[in-house]
Motif scaffolding. Structure first.
Motif, PDB file in Angstrom:
ATOM      1  N   VAL A 226       0.857  -1.193   0.000  1.00 61.34           N
ATOM      2  CA  VAL A 226       0.000   0.000   0.000  1.00 61.34           C
ATOM      3  C   VAL A 226       0.890   1.239   0.000  1.00 61.34           C
ATOM      4  O   VAL A 226       1.865   1.307   0.741  1.00 61.34           O
ATOM      5  CB  VAL A 226      -0.979   0.040   1.205  1.00 61.34           C
ATOM      6  CG1 VAL A 226      -2.008  -1.074   1.102  1.00 61.34           C
ATOM      7  CG2 VAL A 226      -0.260  -0.055   2.539  1.00 61.34           C
ATOM      8  N   PHE A 227       0.553   2.179  -0.864  1.00 62.38           N
ATOM      9  CA  PHE A 227       1.261   3.465  -0.857  1.00 62.38           C
ATOM     10  C   PHE A 227       0.511   4.374   0.101  1.00 62.38           C
ATOM     11  O   PHE A 227      -0.343   5.158  -0.293  1.00 62.38           O
ATOM     12  CB  PHE A 227       1.323   4.049  -2.273  1.00 62.38           C
ATOM     13  CG  PHE A 227       2.370   3.395  -3.113  1.00 62.38           C
ATOM     14  CD1 PHE A 227       3.649   3.923  -3.176  1.00 62.38           C
ATOM     15  CD2 PHE A 227       2.104   2.230  -3.813  1.00 62.38           C
ATOM     16  CE1 PHE A 227       4.640   3.312  -3.936  1.00 62.38           C
ATOM     17  CE2 PHE A 227       3.084   1.611  -4.568  1.00 62.38           C
ATOM     18  CZ  PHE A 227       4.354   2.155  -4.628  1.00 62.38           C
ATOM     19  N   MET A 228       0.790   4.196   1.379  1.00 60.84           N
ATOM     20  CA  MET A 228       0.111   4.979   2.416  1.00 60.84           C
ATOM     21  C   MET A 228       1.111   5.511   3.426  1.00 60.84           C
ATOM     22  O   MET A 228       0.748   5.932   4.522  1.00 60.84           O
ATOM     23  CB  MET A 228      -0.916   4.120   3.166  1.00 60.84           C
ATOM     24  CG  MET A 228      -2.092   3.692   2.335  1.00 60.84           C
ATOM     25  SD  MET A 228      -3.302   2.805   3.301  1.00 60.84           S
ATOM     26  CE  MET A 228      -4.380   2.207   2.003  1.00 60.84           C
ATOM     27  N   GLY A 229       2.393   5.435   3.074  1.00 60.06           N
ATOM     28  CA  GLY A 229       3.421   5.920   3.999  1.00 60.06           C
ATOM     29  C   GLY A 229       3.574   7.431   3.857  1.00 60.06           C
ATOM     30  O   GLY A 229       2.598   8.157   3.656  1.00 60.06           O
ATOM     31  N   MET A 230       4.808   7.889   3.954  1.00 58.10           N
ATOM     32  CA  MET A 230       5.024   9.333   3.876  1.00 58.10           C
ATOM     33  C   MET A 230       4.823   9.837   2.457  1.00 58.10           C
ATOM     34  O   MET A 230       5.294   9.225   1.496  1.00 58.10           O
ATOM     35  CB  MET A 230       6.468   9.641   4.266  1.00 58.10           C
ATOM     36  CG  MET A 230       6.775   9.315   5.693  1.00 58.10           C
ATOM     37  SD  MET A 230       8.539   9.565   5.933  1.00 58.10           S
ATOM     38  CE  MET A 230       8.561   9.810   7.686  1.00 58.10           C
ATOM     39  N   GLY A 231       4.165  10.990   2.343  1.00 56.51           N
ATOM     40  CA  GLY A 231       4.072  11.641   1.044  1.00 56.51           C
ATOM     41  C   GLY A 231       2.772  11.377   0.310  1.00 56.51           C
ATOM     42  O   GLY A 231       2.010  10.472   0.655  1.00 56.51           O
ATOM     43  N   GLU A 232       2.526  12.195  -0.698  1.00 51.62           N
ATOM     44  CA  GLU A 232       1.345  12.052  -1.560  1.00 51.62           C
ATOM     45  C   GLU A 232       1.829  11.432  -2.881  1.00 51.62           C
ATOM     46  O   GLU A 232       2.501  12.099  -3.684  1.00 51.62           O
ATOM     47  CB  GLU A 232       0.704  13.437  -1.787  1.00 51.62           C
ATOM     48  CG  GLU A 232      -0.300  13.504  -2.928  1.00 51.62           C
ATOM     49  CD  GLU A 232      -1.361  12.413  -2.891  1.00 51.62           C
ATOM     50  OE1 GLU A 232      -2.129  12.365  -1.930  1.00 51.62           O
ATOM     51  OE2 GLU A 232      -1.420  11.607  -3.852  1.00 51.62           O
ATOM     52  N   PRO A 233       1.489  10.148  -3.118  1.00 50.96           N
ATOM     53  CA  PRO A 233       2.044   9.472  -4.303  1.00 50.96           C
ATOM     54  C   PRO A 233       1.704  10.144  -5.628  1.00 50.96           C
ATOM     55  O   PRO A 233       2.498  10.098  -6.569  1.00 50.96           O
ATOM     56  CB  PRO A 233       1.464   8.059  -4.231  1.00 50.96           C
ATOM     57  CG  PRO A 233       0.511   8.037  -3.108  1.00 50.96           C
ATOM     58  CD  PRO A 233       0.692   9.262  -2.280  1.00 50.96           C
ATOM     59  N   LEU A 234       0.545  10.811  -5.696  1.00 53.16           N
ATOM     60  CA  LEU A 234       0.184  11.425  -6.979  1.00 53.16           C
ATOM     61  C   LEU A 234       0.946  12.723  -7.230  1.00 53.16           C
ATOM     62  O   LEU A 234       0.884  13.273  -8.333  1.00 53.16           O
ATOM     63  CB  LEU A 234      -1.328  11.650  -7.074  1.00 53.16           C
ATOM     64  CG  LEU A 234      -2.165  10.363  -7.100  1.00 53.16           C
ATOM     65  CD1 LEU A 234      -3.620  10.675  -7.382  1.00 53.16           C
ATOM     66  CD2 LEU A 234      -1.631   9.364  -8.115  1.00 53.16           C
TER      67      LEU A 234
ATOM     68  N   LEU B 259      -2.748   2.225  -4.293  1.00 54.19           N
ATOM     69  CA  LEU B 259      -2.223   3.588  -4.162  1.00 54.19           C
ATOM     70  C   LEU B 259      -3.274   4.424  -3.437  1.00 54.19           C
ATOM     71  O   LEU B 259      -4.428   4.459  -3.854  1.00 54.19           O
ATOM     72  CB  LEU B 259      -1.928   4.146  -5.552  1.00 54.19           C
ATOM     73  CG  LEU B 259      -1.314   5.545  -5.607  1.00 54.19           C
ATOM     74  CD1 LEU B 259      -0.426   5.670  -6.847  1.00 54.19           C
ATOM     75  CD2 LEU B 259      -2.373   6.633  -5.648  1.00 54.19           C
ATOM     76  N   SER B 260      -2.866   5.044  -2.368  1.00 52.76           N
ATOM     77  CA  SER B 260      -3.809   5.844  -1.585  1.00 52.76           C
ATOM     78  C   SER B 260      -3.481   7.319  -1.775  1.00 52.76           C
ATOM     79  O   SER B 260      -2.341   7.737  -1.583  1.00 52.76           O
ATOM     80  CB  SER B 260      -3.668   5.457  -0.112  1.00 52.76           C
ATOM     81  OG  SER B 260      -4.478   6.291   0.664  1.00 52.76           O
ATOM     82  N   THR B 261      -4.495   8.088  -2.129  1.00 50.90           N
ATOM     83  CA  THR B 261      -4.251   9.509  -2.384  1.00 50.90           C
ATOM     84  C   THR B 261      -5.149  10.379  -1.505  1.00 50.90           C
ATOM     85  O   THR B 261      -6.269   9.990  -1.158  1.00 50.90           O
ATOM     86  CB  THR B 261      -4.490   9.861  -3.861  1.00 50.90           C
ATOM     87  OG1 THR B 261      -4.329  11.273  -4.031  1.00 50.90           O
ATOM     88  CG2 THR B 261      -5.886   9.467  -4.343  1.00 50.90           C
ATOM     89  N   SER B 262      -4.635  11.577  -1.222  1.00 50.66           N
ATOM     90  CA  SER B 262      -5.442  12.536  -0.471  1.00 50.66           C
ATOM     91  C   SER B 262      -6.489  13.163  -1.404  1.00 50.66           C
ATOM     92  O   SER B 262      -7.388  13.847  -0.929  1.00 50.66           O
ATOM     93  CB  SER B 262      -4.542  13.618   0.118  1.00 50.66           C
ATOM     94  OG  SER B 262      -3.856  14.258  -0.930  1.00 50.66           O
ATOM     95  N   GLY B 263      -6.351  12.924  -2.714  1.00 56.37           N
ATOM     96  CA  GLY B 263      -7.406  13.363  -3.634  1.00 56.37           C
ATOM     97  C   GLY B 263      -6.999  14.504  -4.539  1.00 56.37           C
ATOM     98  O   GLY B 263      -7.318  15.659  -4.284  1.00 56.37           O
ATOM     99  N   ILE B 264      -6.286  14.167  -5.616  1.00 56.19           N
ATOM    100  CA  ILE B 264      -5.927  15.172  -6.614  1.00 56.19           C
ATOM    101  C   ILE B 264      -6.669  14.762  -7.891  1.00 56.19           C
ATOM    102  O   ILE B 264      -6.271  13.820  -8.590  1.00 56.19           O
ATOM    103  CB  ILE B 264      -4.402  15.222  -6.804  1.00 56.19           C
ATOM    104  CG1 ILE B 264      -3.773  15.588  -5.448  1.00 56.19           C
ATOM    105  CG2 ILE B 264      -4.006  16.225  -7.883  1.00 56.19           C
ATOM    106  CD1 ILE B 264      -2.319  15.343  -5.355  1.00 56.19           C
ATOM    107  N   ALA B 265      -7.782  15.467  -8.117  1.00 58.98           N
ATOM    108  CA  ALA B 265      -8.736  15.007  -9.125  1.00 58.98           C
ATOM    109  C   ALA B 265      -8.079  14.808 -10.500  1.00 58.98           C
ATOM    110  O   ALA B 265      -8.268  13.779 -11.157  1.00 58.98           O
ATOM    111  CB  ALA B 265      -9.896  15.998  -9.215  1.00 58.98           C
TER     112      ALA B 265
ATOM    113  N   ALA C  29      -7.207   3.942  -3.566  1.00 58.27           N
ATOM    114  CA  ALA C  29      -7.915   4.297  -2.330  1.00 58.27           C
ATOM    115  C   ALA C  29      -7.904   5.817  -2.231  1.00 58.27           C
ATOM    116  O   ALA C  29      -6.886   6.458  -2.502  1.00 58.27           O
ATOM    117  CB  ALA C  29      -7.225   3.671  -1.123  1.00 58.27           C
ATOM    118  N   LEU C  30      -9.040   6.357  -1.881  1.00 58.11           N
ATOM    119  CA  LEU C  30      -9.140   7.812  -1.710  1.00 58.11           C
ATOM    120  C   LEU C  30      -9.327   8.114  -0.223  1.00 58.11           C
ATOM    121  O   LEU C  30     -10.249   7.592   0.412  1.00 58.11           O
ATOM    122  CB  LEU C  30     -10.331   8.335  -2.526  1.00 58.11           C
ATOM    123  CG  LEU C  30     -10.716   9.797  -2.317  1.00 58.11           C
ATOM    124  CD1 LEU C  30      -9.580  10.736  -2.726  1.00 58.11           C
ATOM    125  CD2 LEU C  30     -11.982  10.135  -3.113  1.00 58.11           C
ATOM    126  N   SER C  31      -8.429   8.929   0.312  1.00 58.46           N
ATOM    127  CA  SER C  31      -8.557   9.330   1.720  1.00 58.46           C
ATOM    128  C   SER C  31      -9.651  10.384   1.797  1.00 58.46           C
ATOM    129  O   SER C  31      -9.407  11.547   1.504  1.00 58.46           O
ATOM    130  CB  SER C  31      -7.245   9.946   2.216  1.00 58.46           C
ATOM    131  OG  SER C  31      -6.255   8.972   2.256  1.00 58.46           O
TER     132      SER C  31
END
Ligand code: SF4
Length: 345
Positions: free
Chosen positions: A159-167, A195-201, A217-219
């Motif tokens: 899961v890409f949920m560690g440090m940082g915004e993958p997008l 891949l988990s993102t804070s949401g960059i449309a 996954a969208l936070s």
């Protein structure tokens, strides 16, 4: 003297051309590629089936960079957090989360983060830089070693949920995932990567257009713009309507079901009305909701929801037909849980 390039920044094709231009047989590139990406050597000298003069030549032309485990902490629940030093002395954290036969690696994509989600400890670290594809890949290798060492089990999920915004490091994250899923890399199924993102449309649209095969996954954390913007300022420029459209576009393009992550914060986003707003947001595309138990961070303003409130919240979603699971906090005692990664010793 100019710095030598990192040999692992070359694509497979570039590596092949490098050798053929020097009159080496085609299999040489394959051998070296294997040493670099499957056998994880830390020096050219370890490439035992490559002639010594060629090893010396490679050494004089390229850097071979690797991560160095700085500290490893094991939680009472089995979660293992590693702080990994990068070649420039910066440090990132990766986490192994064991659960039955499932061994999940939680991977970082940036050193620090440029966003400022108010429930997240990483937000307090200054954004230092993007991670390179090989640095992302090597975290997976390192956490895989932890899984074998502690549990004699290979990694099953990433899961890409560690440090940082993958997008915000899209190119490098995609390049790392290509290596991780390639048969001549780690050969993992993209279905096991999220891949988990804070949401960059805009980037969610791009992922759909790129036809990615991993999961998204969208936070979400709140289903009204007013509350979500209070938690995550990224929502000011990426409203829930924009995200809903982007996620629908992603689903249409890839057929991949979406996961919404929702951290339950006492008296902030855990009321019956909040649950109903979330349920309405979920109607648009096939999805599931991952409710997350909140891990308080030092000096943070939020508290975790009570068990009774959590159950009520789940009940409302379930009665409306939403698939929902509750993720209990893991690795709290070593600050390895969701939103706690902050390079703390
Ligand atoms: S939750 Fe993710 S995107 Fe938000 S500040 Fe933390 S690391 Fe960055």
């Amino acid at each position: 003297m100019a710095a030598k390039p990192n040999i692992r920044s070359l694509s497979q094709e570039e590596l092949s051309s490098f050798f053929t231009e020097r009159g080496e047989p085609a299999f040489r590139a394959k051998q070296v590629h294997q040493w670099l990406w499957q056998k994880h050597v830390r020096s050219f000298d370890e490439m035992s089936n490559v002639a010594k003069p060629l090893r010396a030549f490679l050494e004089s032309h390229f850097e071979l960079l690797h991560l160095n485990p700085k500290t490893v902490q094991k939680s009472s629940d089995g979660t293992v957090k590693s702080a990994l030093s990068l070649h420039d002395g910066k440090v990132v954290e990766s986490v192994l989360i064991p659960k039955g036969k499932r061994m999940t690696a939680c991977i970082s994509s940036q050193v620090g983060c440029s966003l400022d989600c108010s429930f997240c400890a990483t937000a307090r670290l200054k954004m230092a830089r993007n991670l390179m594809p090989d640095e992302i890949y090597d975290q997976v290798v390192e956490v895989g070693r932890q899984a074998q060492g502690h549990f004699q089990t290979p990694l099953t999920n990433i899961v890409f949920m560690g440090m940082g915004e993958p997008l915000l490091n899209y190119k490098n994250v995609i390049s790392a995932i290509e290596r991780i899923t390639h048969p001549e890399g780690l050969g993992m199924s993209p279905r096991r990567i999220t891949l988990s993102t804070s949401g960059i449309a805009k980037m969610i649209w791009n992922m759909g257009e790129d036809g990615v095969r991993f999961r998204l996954a969208l936070s979400l954390h709140a289903a009204t713009d007013e509350k979500r913007s209070r938690l995550m300022s990224i929502n000011d420029s990426n409203s829930l309507d924009m995200l809903s459209d982007a996620v629908a576009g992603f689903y249409q393009a890839t057929g991949n079901r979406i996961t919404y992550e929702y951290v339950l914060l006492r008296d902030f986003n855990d009321s019956d009305d909040d649950a109903r707003a979330l349920e309405r947001f979920c109607r648009r595309v096939p999805c599931r909701v991952n409710l997350i138990e909140y891990n308080p961070i030092e000096g943070g303003e939020f508290k975790a929801s009570s068990s009774a409130r959590t159950n009520e919240f789940i009940g409302i979603l379930e009665r409306a037909g939403v698939r929902v699971s509750l993720r209990r906090s893991r690795g709290k005692d070593i600050d390895a849980a969701c939103g706690q990664l902050a390079n703390k010793p």
